[in-house]
Design a protein around this motif. Sequence first.
Motif, short mmCIF file in Angstrom:
data_model
loop_
_atom_site.label_atom_id
_atom_site.label_comp_id
_atom_site.label_asym_id
_atom_site.label_seq_id
_atom_site.Cartn_x
_atom_site.Cartn_y
_atom_site.Cartn_z
N VAL A 1 -20.33 -57.92 89.30
CA VAL A 1 -19.49 -56.76 88.97
C VAL A 1 -18.25 -57.19 88.18
N SER A 2 -17.54 -58.19 88.68
CA SER A 2 -16.35 -58.66 87.97
C SER A 2 -16.72 -59.22 86.59
N GLY A 3 -17.83 -59.97 86.54
CA GLY A 3 -18.26 -60.55 85.28
C GLY A 3 -18.61 -59.50 84.25
N LEU A 4 -19.33 -58.45 84.69
CA LEU A 4 -19.71 -57.39 83.75
C LEU A 4 -18.48 -56.65 83.23
N TRP A 5 -17.50 -56.39 84.11
CA TRP A 5 -16.29 -55.69 83.67
C TRP A 5 -15.55 -56.52 82.62
N LEU A 6 -15.43 -57.82 82.87
CA LEU A 6 -14.74 -58.69 81.93
C LEU A 6 -15.51 -58.82 80.62
N GLU A 7 -16.83 -58.86 80.69
CA GLU A 7 -17.64 -58.95 79.47
C GLU A 7 -17.47 -57.70 78.60
N THR A 8 -17.50 -56.53 79.24
CA THR A 8 -17.31 -55.31 78.47
C THR A 8 -15.88 -55.20 77.96
N LEU A 9 -14.93 -55.70 78.74
CA LEU A 9 -13.53 -55.70 78.29
C LEU A 9 -13.37 -56.53 77.02
N VAL A 10 -14.05 -57.67 76.97
CA VAL A 10 -13.99 -58.54 75.80
C VAL A 10 -14.58 -57.83 74.57
N MET A 11 -15.58 -56.97 74.78
CA MET A 11 -16.20 -56.26 73.66
C MET A 11 -15.31 -55.17 73.07
N VAL B 1 -13.49 -55.49 69.56
CA VAL B 1 -14.45 -55.42 68.45
C VAL B 1 -14.89 -53.98 68.23
N CYS B 2 -15.17 -53.28 69.33
CA CYS B 2 -15.58 -51.87 69.23
C CYS B 2 -14.46 -51.02 68.64
N ALA B 3 -13.21 -51.31 69.02
CA ALA B 3 -12.06 -50.55 68.51
C ALA B 3 -11.89 -50.78 67.01
N LEU B 4 -12.01 -52.04 66.58
CA LEU B 4 -11.92 -52.33 65.14
C LEU B 4 -13.02 -51.62 64.36
N TYR B 5 -14.22 -51.62 64.92
CA TYR B 5 -15.33 -50.92 64.27
C TYR B 5 -15.05 -49.42 64.19
N ALA B 6 -14.50 -48.84 65.28
CA ALA B 6 -14.21 -47.41 65.31
C ALA B 6 -13.14 -47.05 64.27
N PHE B 7 -12.09 -47.89 64.15
CA PHE B 7 -11.04 -47.63 63.15
C PHE B 7 -11.60 -47.74 61.73
N TRP B 8 -12.46 -48.72 61.51
CA TRP B 8 -13.07 -48.90 60.19
C TRP B 8 -13.93 -47.68 59.82
N GLN B 9 -14.71 -47.20 60.79
CA GLN B 9 -15.55 -46.04 60.55
C GLN B 9 -14.72 -44.77 60.37
N ALA B 10 -13.60 -44.69 61.10
CA ALA B 10 -12.72 -43.52 60.97
C ALA B 10 -12.16 -43.45 59.55
N GLY B 11 -11.87 -44.63 58.96
CA GLY B 11 -11.40 -44.66 57.57
C GLY B 11 -12.42 -44.17 56.59
N ASN B 12 -13.70 -44.23 56.99
CA ASN B 12 -14.79 -43.74 56.15
C ASN B 12 -15.21 -42.32 56.52
N GLY B 13 -14.42 -41.69 57.40
CA GLY B 13 -14.70 -40.31 57.77
C GLY B 13 -15.74 -40.16 58.86
N HIS B 14 -16.05 -41.24 59.59
CA HIS B 14 -17.07 -41.18 60.65
C HIS B 14 -16.42 -41.45 62.01
N ALA B 15 -16.61 -40.53 62.96
CA ALA B 15 -16.05 -40.68 64.30
C ALA B 15 -17.09 -41.33 65.22
N VAL B 16 -16.71 -42.45 65.83
CA VAL B 16 -17.63 -43.20 66.69
C VAL B 16 -17.71 -42.60 68.09
N PHE B 17 -16.56 -42.18 68.64
CA PHE B 17 -16.51 -41.74 70.03
C PHE B 17 -16.45 -40.22 70.19
N THR B 18 -16.27 -39.50 69.13
CA THR B 18 -16.17 -38.04 69.23
C THR B 18 -17.09 -37.40 68.18
#
Length: 301
Positions: free
Chosen positions: A177-187, A190-207
């Motif tokens: 459980v702790s390992g999975l939480w930390l692994e997803t936290l590390v991701m 990267v996911c945030a940078l991808y979302a910001f990059w896509q937002a600049g192209n007019g694509h919403a990743v989470f909404t």
Amino acid sequence: MYPQRHLLIGIACGLLAYGIWGFFPLFFHQLAHVPPMDVLSNRAVWACVFVGLLLTLRRQWHKVAEVFRNWRQLLMLMVAALLIGSNWLVFLWAVANRQVVASSLGYFLTPLVNVLLGLVVLKERLNRLEWLSVLLALAAMTNEIIAIGGLPWVSLFLAGTFGTYGLVRKQLPVDAVSGLWLETLVMLPVCALYAFWQAGNGHAVFTGHDLSTSWLLIAAGALTALPLLAFAAAAQRLDLATIGMLMYINPTLQFVTAIWLFGEPMRAEQLLSFGLIWLGLLVFSWSAWGKYRNPDCIDSR
């Protein structure tokens, strides 16, 4: 009576874990219209939230704090996150592009990859049956390379990343459980940078998704954690030989799903590759069972 009940609970947890993993293609097929990196980003975020709630309910945040005080464990968890995140991404791509047969072959190969990693990295010795299983796997890969005229990169990548992930996690004294939480936290960065990059192209990743898609993306987070928790419960109650045999449920279900439900084509050459892999797994399982029953009579030559 108690040991029998203990065993039955372990088998039930193992069946639950591998059954969920085996039916992942059916679930993620419903998200085939969403780009794989979008699905991965949502999966990481919601898995982090879900596992965080579990840690709160179980009052286990102190275990996470202990990892933060150990830089070696943190670095190894970052490597584990990179491996499992890339594995998830290629699996999602395979489902979206009707390559579930290839992903199934990759997960069938994983136990044999573990054997090779044990040989090369941990300096473990193989007995004759294990060498035979490795040679059968190499024969299957050679057949695939000849048949398709190139490397079966999806199968090799999934087997390699998941096998190496298992090796890294095996050497980490961090609970699931702790390992999975930390692994997803590390991701998440990267996911945030991808979302910001896509937002600049007019694509919403989470909404911007319809209601059904939004709920599926949220559910993907819970489905990431549940089989891992069930697997941990099974591992506490079952011997390694039983866990090893149950492990083949996952790729078998993926294979059946790909052929019977998704209608993916199966070449004669590919059937030969699967036959060699299944034979290798049978030999490997027989060897593992022999080690479990007679630990003092193993031929390691």
